[in-house]
Write an enzyme that holds these catalytic residues in place. Structure first.
Site, PDB file in Angstrom:
ATOM      1  N   GLY A 195      -5.470  50.350 -24.362  1.00 39.20           N
ATOM      2  CA  GLY A 195      -5.226  49.242 -25.268  1.00 39.20           C
ATOM      3  C   GLY A 195      -3.840  49.253 -25.862  1.00 39.20           C
ATOM      4  N   LEU A 221     -10.550  46.387 -19.700  1.00 35.74           N
ATOM      5  CA  LEU A 221      -9.173  46.594 -20.124  1.00 35.74           C
ATOM      6  C   LEU A 221      -8.678  48.001 -19.797  1.00 35.74           C
ATOM      7  CD1 LEU A 221      -6.683  45.536 -21.649  1.00 35.74           C
ATOM      8  CD2 LEU A 221      -7.727  46.405 -23.765  1.00 35.74           C
ATOM      9  N   ASP A 222      -7.605  48.071 -18.989  1.00 34.66           N
ATOM     10  CA  ASP A 222      -6.924  49.331 -18.647  1.00 34.66           C
ATOM     11  C   ASP A 222      -7.855  50.330 -17.975  1.00 34.66           C
ATOM     12  OD1 ASP A 222      -4.561  48.363 -19.747  1.00 34.66           O
ATOM     13  OD2 ASP A 222      -5.027  49.152 -21.737  1.00 34.66           O
ATOM     14  N   GLU A 223      -8.895  49.855 -17.296  1.00 35.70           N
ATOM     15  CA  GLU A 223      -9.841  50.762 -16.657  1.00 35.70           C
ATOM     16  C   GLU A 223      -9.992  50.494 -15.169  1.00 35.70           C
ATOM     17  OE1 GLU A 223     -13.564  51.007 -18.715  1.00 35.70           O
ATOM     18  OE2 GLU A 223     -12.661  51.567 -20.625  1.00 35.70           O
TER      19      GLU A 223
END
Length: 277
Positions: A195, A221-223
């Site tokens: 994040g 998100l960001d995964e």
């Protein structure tokens, strides 16, 4: 003579390499380079083969399907430059590095356009004769803004979309337009500090290394599946600003290396993981 890459992802089984290379030999194709990997816990086989010769793609793929386990993912793709659209916000280090490497030939990508929600990077982009499209998010809701960006991006028919410090979260509708084709650079060594403000998060935790992660974008998100990561050492004396400054070099290096791997057809996505040849 042509050169292509054969990518195979299937259930593991005895004798696969012999069978696959036998079909290639029967087609008179020369194996320039071959790599394989078996995920034993999942029972999954992966193979990347660079081939040279005269190709009959439909017949080759049909014969490979006949000797491979069912439910396989097999493709034959061309090597060479890929069309890229880059999305940016305000930071210049990643887009600057990509433009220089594309211009010099160090990166096998043709950057066909840059799209920004601010116009701060227009002058830099245009120095390389690359079109810059300023699409402000002001006075638009997220859906309207994304539709405006998609209209521009799709007009260039890119093979990949690169988020070079594009600091807005994309909706599932946008992501679904480019499955396994959107590459993001995140300024932390994921899965740590997901994040916003990862350098501040890192400073607050007193970390001794900071890093960057290039990954495919998914709806989490960001995964998304990780392509490339790297780190550098830091210590207690670094401020948040100093961490951020040091991290920029890692970010641009990781992004360009990840993009080159993808362009060279060296990355296979399965589940939320990748095999990187």
């Amino acid at each position: 003579m042509e050169r292509k890459v054969l990518i195979i992802d299937c259930a593991d089984a005895p004798g696969l390499i012999t069978k696959i290379t036998g079909v290639c030999f029967a087609h008179g194709l020369n194996i320039v380079k071959n790599s394989e990997f078996v995920d034993n816990p999942q029972g999954r086989f992966f193979m990347r083969t660079e081939l040279e010769g005269v190709f009959e793609p439909a017949r080759l793929l049909a014969e490979l399907q006949s000797i491979l386990p069912s439910k396989n993912h097999t493709k034959l793709v061309d090597l060479g430059k890929k069309r890229i659209v880059v999305m940016v916000t305000k930071e210049a280090h990643c887009i600057g590095d990509l433009l220089i490497k594309s211009y010099s030939g160090a990166l096998d990508a043709e950057i066909v356009a840059v799209v920004g929600n601010y116009d701060l990077l227009a002058a830099l982009t245009e120095k390389f004769d690359v079109p810059f499209h300023y699409i402000s998010h002001e006075n638009m809701n997220r859906s309207q803004h994304e539709q405006a960006m998609l209209k521009v991006i799709n007009s260039y028919e890119p093979e990949y979309v690169v988020l070079a410090k594009f600091m807005r979260v994309l909706t599932p509708d946008f992501v679904s337009q480019f499955p396994d084709q959107i590459i993001n650079i995140h300024h932390s060594f994921l899965p740590a500090f997901i994040g916003a403000s990862p350098y501040r998060q890192a400073w607050e935790r007193g970390v001794k290394i900071i890093g960057a992660t290039a990954h495919f974008v998914t709806n989490s998100l960001d995964e998304g599946p990780i392509i490339k990561q790297d780190v550098i050492s830091v210590d207690h004396s670094y401020s948040v600003e100093e961490l951020s400054k040091c991290g920029r070099d890692v970010e641009k290096s990781v992004l360009s290396k990840a993009l080159q791997l993808v362009i060279n057809e060296g990355v296979v996505v399965y589940g939320n993981k990748t095999v990187v040849f």
